[in-house]
Design an enzyme around this catalytic site. Structure first.
Site, mmCIF file in Angstrom:
data_model
loop_
_atom_site.group_PDB
_atom_site.id
_atom_site.type_symbol
_atom_site.label_atom_id
_atom_site.label_comp_id
_atom_site.label_asym_id
_atom_site.label_seq_id
_atom_site.Cartn_x
_atom_site.Cartn_y
_atom_site.Cartn_z
ATOM 1 N N LYS A 1 44.806 61.916 16.865
ATOM 2 C CA LYS A 1 44.539 62.934 15.830
ATOM 3 C C LYS A 1 43.973 64.234 16.405
ATOM 4 O O LYS A 1 43.315 65.001 15.705
ATOM 5 C CB LYS A 1 43.560 62.422 14.743
ATOM 6 C CG LYS A 1 43.862 61.061 14.125
ATOM 7 C CD LYS A 1 45.282 60.809 13.758
ATOM 8 C CE LYS A 1 45.865 61.755 12.737
ATOM 9 N NZ LYS A 1 47.359 61.564 12.617
ATOM 10 N N GLY A 2 44.237 64.492 17.665
ATOM 11 C CA GLY A 2 43.713 65.720 18.261
ATOM 12 C C GLY A 2 44.710 66.865 18.240
ATOM 13 O O GLY A 2 44.343 68.018 18.424
ATOM 14 N N THR B 1 48.108 65.982 19.672
ATOM 15 C CA THR B 1 48.956 65.631 20.827
ATOM 16 C C THR B 1 50.443 65.771 20.515
ATOM 17 O O THR B 1 51.215 66.203 21.366
ATOM 18 C CB THR B 1 48.677 64.193 21.298
ATOM 19 O OG1 THR B 1 48.915 63.279 20.217
ATOM 20 C CG2 THR B 1 47.238 64.036 21.775
ATOM 21 N N HIS C 1 42.898 66.037 4.097
ATOM 22 C CA HIS C 1 41.903 65.023 4.442
ATOM 23 C C HIS C 1 41.232 64.407 3.218
ATOM 24 O O HIS C 1 41.036 65.080 2.210
ATOM 25 C CB HIS C 1 40.824 65.644 5.340
ATOM 26 C CG HIS C 1 41.303 65.858 6.742
ATOM 27 N ND1 HIS C 1 40.482 66.314 7.750
ATOM 28 C CD2 HIS C 1 42.522 65.661 7.298
ATOM 29 C CE1 HIS C 1 41.181 66.388 8.871
ATOM 30 N NE2 HIS C 1 42.422 66.007 8.615
#
Length: 367
Positions: free
Chosen positions: A124-125, A127, A334
């Protein structure tokens, strides 16, 4: 075993760079027909770890000498055919080094090689975005799925791993991403056993928003999961945090980085800011291209910002009418979390973040 013969590749590398670029242009012509197929694959958003193992979908033509994505990267309306003839006229037969020297044609044979670079984290960065942005570069060959070799399938051996890789020419960089590598215990030693000079890339993002994004992804797969708070705290009244809960544990970047630094020098690890990858994709990509020793080819000309998604997207490549964004599973809204809980998490991560900034030699500015 697969040690890389860097040294002899290097002299040839520059000699053949022009030729490779010419070849890339020639191939563009043939690749336009399969472009639509590639694009459908690249941006259907099928590509989180729920992608079935081994399922790199690729048109066969893409195997043959097409860049990471098969996209032309510097065409601005000039006719490809015209450009090719002039390029051939000017350069290719003007006693160009590497042509006669390599009668074997080895430089023009694409082979499967173990990766020279890995995107090892974090989940979840950002990538997937980084990988898709990078594969616009003609000298990047990227595996589409996450192979999970060093964490889950290590017993299958390096030959199996190599067989998963896309074919690449001399001088192209083979790369794969599996974000779990960053946080798994055995991985650094295993990667080091494959190659001591592999280049490692970690996309990091504010651990609090990363945890919520992680939890949001879990909800999408397991709707009846307990609320965030009840999982994040061991004891809600004392406010004691359960730092072993995966969404929180992954964000302890300093402790994970420390494990990698036991095996690799800091110079072989490049940290990408997940926030800046969104606010300034070209700037972050520039640094990654430098780190990989590539010419800067992916620039701000490639991006536009999509307000709905809140993400940079790729401007329309030639031969496609529409611009392309990452798939539907990216940029989810979110789950809403109690602000008090958020503040408690910020306090929890503060000291960890400070330690990480020191190890990294850079302040990521997380609040």
């Amino acid at each position: 075993m697969a040690t890389f013969h860097h040294h002899h590749h290097h002299q040839q590398h520059y000699a053949s760079a022009d030729l490779r670029r010419l070849f890339h242009r020639l191939t563009i012509a043939s690749s336009l027909s399969i472009l639509c197929f590639s694009l459908v694959y690249l941006f259907t958003g099928c590509c989180e770890s729920d992608l079935t193992e081994n399922s790199e979908i690729k048109p066969p033509t893409r195997e043959f000498l097409v860049s990471g994505s098969g996209w032309p990267y510097e065409r601005n309306g000039t006719s490809v055919a015209k450009e090719v003839t002039t390029a051939v006229g000017e350069r290719a037969f003007s006693g160009h080094p590497g042509l006669e020297a390599n009668s074997s044609g080895k430089e023009w044979t694409a082979t499967r090689r173990l990766p020279q670079a890995l995107i090892i984290g974090v989940k979840k960065g950002g990538t997937r975005a980084l990988l898709e942005f990078l594969r616009l570069h003609p000298d990047i060959r990227a595996l589409g799925s996450e192979p999970h070799f060093f964490d889950r399938h290590y017993a299958r051996g390096l030959d199996w791993y190599r067989s998963m890789m896309p074919k690449a020419l001399d001088g192209q960089i083979v790369i794969e991403k599996t974000p779990r590598y960053f946080v798994t215990m055995e991985t650094p030693a295993r990667v080091h056993a494959m190659s001591q000079d592999v280049k490692l890339i970690v996309v990091v993002r504010d651990p609090v928003t990363r945890a919520i994004s992680d939890y949001t992804q879990i909800i999408s797969k397991t709707p009846d999961i307990p609320p965030f708070e009840s999982l994040a705290f061991k004891n809600r009244t004392t406010g004691q945090i359960d730092s072993l809960w995966s969404p929180l544990w992954i964000g302890l970047y300093a402790q994970h980085l420390e494990r990698w630094l036991a095996w690799f020098p800091r110079t072989q690890i490049h940290l990408v800011s997940g926030e800046r990858l969104i606010s300034d994709p070209a700037g972050e990509l520039g640094k990654v291209q430098d780190f990989l020793g590539l010419q800067t080819i992916v620039t701000d000309k490639h991006f536009y910002f999509n307000k709905t998604k809140g993400f940079p997207c790729l401007k329309k490549p030639e031969g496609s009418s529409k611009p392309h964004c990452l798939g539907k599973t990216k940029g989810r809204t979110h789950a809403s979390i109690d602000p008090e809980v958020m503040q408690r998490l910020r306090d929890f991560y503060k000291v960890h973040n400070q330690r990480f900034y020191q190890m990294a030699g850079q302040d990521f500015g997380w609040q």
